[in-house]
Design an enzyme around this catalytic site. Structure first.
Site, PDB file in Angstrom:
ATOM      1  N   TYR A   1     -20.584   3.086  21.893  1.00  0.00           N
ATOM      2  CA  TYR A   1     -21.210   4.575  21.714  1.00  0.00           C
ATOM      3  C   TYR A   1     -22.658   4.699  22.292  1.00  0.00           C
ATOM      4  O   TYR A   1     -23.186   5.553  22.915  1.00  0.00           O
ATOM      5  CB  TYR A   1     -21.444   4.955  20.298  1.00  0.00           C
ATOM      6  CG  TYR A   1     -20.477   5.484  19.428  1.00  0.00           C
ATOM      7  CD1 TYR A   1     -19.277   4.777  19.330  1.00  0.00           C
ATOM      8  CD2 TYR A   1     -20.531   6.879  18.978  1.00  0.00           C
ATOM      9  CE1 TYR A   1     -18.207   5.451  18.725  1.00  0.00           C
ATOM     10  CE2 TYR A   1     -19.544   7.444  18.050  1.00  0.00           C
ATOM     11  CZ  TYR A   1     -18.298   6.729  18.070  1.00  0.00           C
ATOM     12  OH  TYR A   1     -17.265   7.163  17.315  1.00  0.00           O
TER      13      TYR A   1
ATOM     14  N   LYS B   1     -11.290  -7.429  17.614  1.00  0.00           N
ATOM     15  CA  LYS B   1     -10.210  -7.258  18.584  1.00  0.00           C
ATOM     16  C   LYS B   1     -10.600  -8.602  19.265  1.00  0.00           C
ATOM     17  O   LYS B   1     -10.540  -8.480  20.633  1.00  0.00           O
ATOM     18  CB  LYS B   1     -10.206  -5.927  19.574  1.00  0.00           C
ATOM     19  CG  LYS B   1      -9.179  -5.777  20.482  1.00  0.00           C
ATOM     20  CD  LYS B   1      -7.708  -5.814  19.606  1.00  0.00           C
ATOM     21  CE  LYS B   1      -6.487  -5.668  20.603  1.00  0.00           C
ATOM     22  NZ  LYS B   1      -5.018  -5.871  19.934  1.00  0.00           N
TER      23      LYS B   1
ATOM     24  N   ASP C   1      -5.933  -3.448  15.229  1.00  0.00           N
ATOM     25  CA  ASP C   1      -4.746  -3.025  15.218  1.00  0.00           C
ATOM     26  C   ASP C   1      -3.714  -3.050  13.917  1.00  0.00           C
ATOM     27  O   ASP C   1      -3.159  -2.437  13.282  1.00  0.00           O
ATOM     28  CB  ASP C   1      -3.724  -3.017  16.579  1.00  0.00           C
ATOM     29  CG  ASP C   1      -3.970  -4.625  16.799  1.00  0.00           C
ATOM     30  OD1 ASP C   1      -4.506  -5.413  16.360  1.00  0.00           O
ATOM     31  OD2 ASP C   1      -3.064  -4.844  17.684  1.00  0.00           O
TER      32      ASP C   1
ATOM     33  N   ASP D   1     -15.275   4.069  13.264  1.00  0.00           N
ATOM     34  CA  ASP D   1     -15.125   5.585  13.339  1.00  0.00           C
ATOM     35  C   ASP D   1     -13.730   5.887  13.170  1.00  0.00           C
ATOM     36  O   ASP D   1     -13.230   6.741  12.325  1.00  0.00           O
ATOM     37  CB  ASP D   1     -15.503   5.964  14.648  1.00  0.00           C
ATOM     38  CG  ASP D   1     -15.131   7.374  15.099  1.00  0.00           C
ATOM     39  OD1 ASP D   1     -15.555   8.414  14.157  1.00  0.00           O
ATOM     40  OD2 ASP D   1     -14.721   7.847  15.988  1.00  0.00           O
TER      41      ASP D   1
ATOM     42  N   ASP E   1     -11.460   7.323   9.427  1.00  0.00           N
ATOM     43  CA  ASP E   1     -10.731   8.822   9.407  1.00  0.00           C
ATOM     44  C   ASP E   1      -9.331   8.597   8.880  1.00  0.00           C
ATOM     45  O   ASP E   1      -8.692   9.059   8.079  1.00  0.00           O
ATOM     46  CB  ASP E   1     -10.542   9.207  10.724  1.00  0.00           C
ATOM     47  CG  ASP E   1     -11.419  10.336  11.071  1.00  0.00           C
ATOM     48  OD1 ASP E   1     -12.728  10.461  10.683  1.00  0.00           O
ATOM     49  OD2 ASP E   1     -11.209  11.160  11.858  1.00  0.00           O
TER      50      ASP E   1
HETATM   51  C1  IPM Z   1     -18.293  10.388  12.727  1.00  0.00           C
HETATM   52  C2  IPM Z   1     -17.827  11.301  13.909  1.00  0.00           C
HETATM   53  C3  IPM Z   1     -18.925  11.067  15.075  1.00  0.00           C
HETATM   54  C4  IPM Z   1     -18.764   9.762  15.297  1.00  0.00           C
HETATM   55  C5  IPM Z   1     -18.922  12.172  16.342  1.00  0.00           C
HETATM   56  C6  IPM Z   1     -19.349  13.436  15.572  1.00  0.00           C
HETATM   57  C7  IPM Z   1     -19.901  11.626  17.061  1.00  0.00           C
HETATM   58  O1  IPM Z   1     -16.694  11.496  14.055  1.00  0.00           O
HETATM   59  O2  IPM Z   1     -19.401  10.447  12.276  1.00  0.00           O
HETATM   60  O3  IPM Z   1     -17.266   9.747  12.402  1.00  0.00           O
HETATM   61  O4  IPM Z   1     -18.058   9.445  16.248  1.00  0.00           O
HETATM   62  O5  IPM Z   1     -19.472   8.915  14.965  1.00  0.00           O
HETATM   63 MG    MG Z   2     -15.541   9.821  13.181  1.00  0.00          MG
END
Ligand code: IPM
Ligand code: MG
Length: 357
Positions: free
Chosen positions: A142, A191, A223, A247, A251
């Protein structure tokens, strides 16, 4: 207790969900005799529109001058075509880096009331889902160099991924300390079969393990981890991982507990000032319709009370109020289930307030 809170409403559903969290904080202040004062901060697309910059220095300074920061969400299709360094998300990344909040804590815990909202088979859910992802937040790919160059008549895009030992060590310590306070099992995710940065990650984690003999350290390739999270999430207690893997895995973890709308997160560095936000995005498709789930943001406010202000009773009160509203069968659209009552964002906020004591 007197505390100042920088409030970033942001874009999309951000303003709606933050409004509900502020009502909850105000009621906590009234019930428990605290004084919270708020400073509005522009960040993201709305800041691009107003200032031509997703996070002007003046706005970052307001955050650095406050005791903590509460954030809704930023971004949206309106700003999709702005150049990389000016994107709304860049404001968020600059905020995280500017605040030095290297440690992002994302709990994946299933609310018993929402067990049926999980897409996993009931027998997997029944084994229990309660783990935390500790994500490194201000390093890695990032924050490496991003560039697109012309080479041999075509474009080539380059994103640099680097981690130093000290960056890995400080997030590793948070992982071990988090595990010490819980089930004492830490899974380091990387990884290392492909990446140098991951091999260094693994080495540093194993060096640290000697200092935390009460914690059982395991390694997992990312993975495989993605697979294990859906196969048997009950095996995890604390996962520690680098920025991009965290990240993606967070999710995935949010989906198995029913909805991304339910997960708050805390980001901390040195000191007690933190950045608190739901892990979901700005959901522009449902913005302004009063149907967003405010619970992730309300729980983020609870995390702020717990971790930045050391007010565990008040944090518990908010979590209990959320639990009672879920017990009573109220659901926003994202967690709606048969025989439940569907409510919007404002009404969900009102119900939580009503149950807060
Ligand atoms: C998160 C989001 C952010 C990230 C984006 C909006 C830059 O997806 O906080 O998980 O990737 O960190
Ligand atoms: Mg995210």
């Amino acid at each position: 207790m007197k505390r100042t809170i920088a409030v970033i409403r942001g874009d999309g559903i951000g303003p709606e969900i933050v409004a509900q969290a502020l009502l909850v904080l105000n009621k906590i202040a009234a019930l428990y005799g605290h004084e919270f004062t708020y400073t509005d901060v522009d960040m993201g697309g709305c800041a691009i529109d107003k200032w031509g910059d997703p996070l002007p220095q003046t706005e970052l300074d307001k955050c650095l001058a406050s005791d903590s920061v509460l954030l809704g969400a930023v971004g949206g299709p309106k700003w999709n075509d702005v150049p990389g360094p000016m994107r709304p998300e860049k404001g968020l990344l600059r905020l995280r880096a500017g605040m030095g909040v290297y440690s992002n804590n994302r709990p994946a815990k299933i609310w018993p009331q929402l067990a049926s909202a999980s897409p996993l088979k009931q027998e997997i859910v029944d084994k229990g889902i309660d783990f935390i992802i500790v994500r490194e937040l201000i390093g890695g790919i990032y924050f490496g160099k991003h560039e697109t160059v012309y080479e041999g008549g075509e474009q080539t895009a380059i994103d640099e991924l680097r981690y130093s030992e000290s960056e890995i060590r400080r997030i590793g310590r948070i992982g071990f300390e988090t595990a010490q306070k819980r089930g004492k099992r830490l899974c380091s995710v990387e990884k290392s079969n492909v990446l140098d940065s991951s091999r260094l990650w693994k080495t540093v984690m194993h060096e640290l393990a000697a200092e935390y003999p009460d914690v059982q350290l395991s390694d997992m390739l990312v993975d495989n981890c993605a697979m294990q999270i859906v196969k048997d999430p009950s095996q995890f207690d604390v996962i520690v991982t680098e920025n991009m893997f965290g990240d993606i895995l967070s999710d995935e973890a949010s989906m198995i507990i029913g909805s991304i709308g339910m997960i708050p997160s805390s980001s901390l560095g040195e000191g007690s000032r933190g950045l608190y936000e739901p892990i979901h995005g700005s959901a522009p498709d449902i913005a302004g319709k009063d149907i967003a789930n405010p619970i992730g943001t309300i729980l983020a406010a609870a995390m702020m009370l717990r971790f930045s202000f050391d007010l565990p009773k008040e944090a518990d009160a908010i979590e209990n109020a959320v639990s009672k509203v879920l017990d009573a069968g109220y659901r926003t659209g994202d967690i709606m289930a048969p025989n439940c009552k569907q409510v919007g964002c404002t009404e969900m906020g009102r119900l939580i307030l009503e149950n807060l004591q």
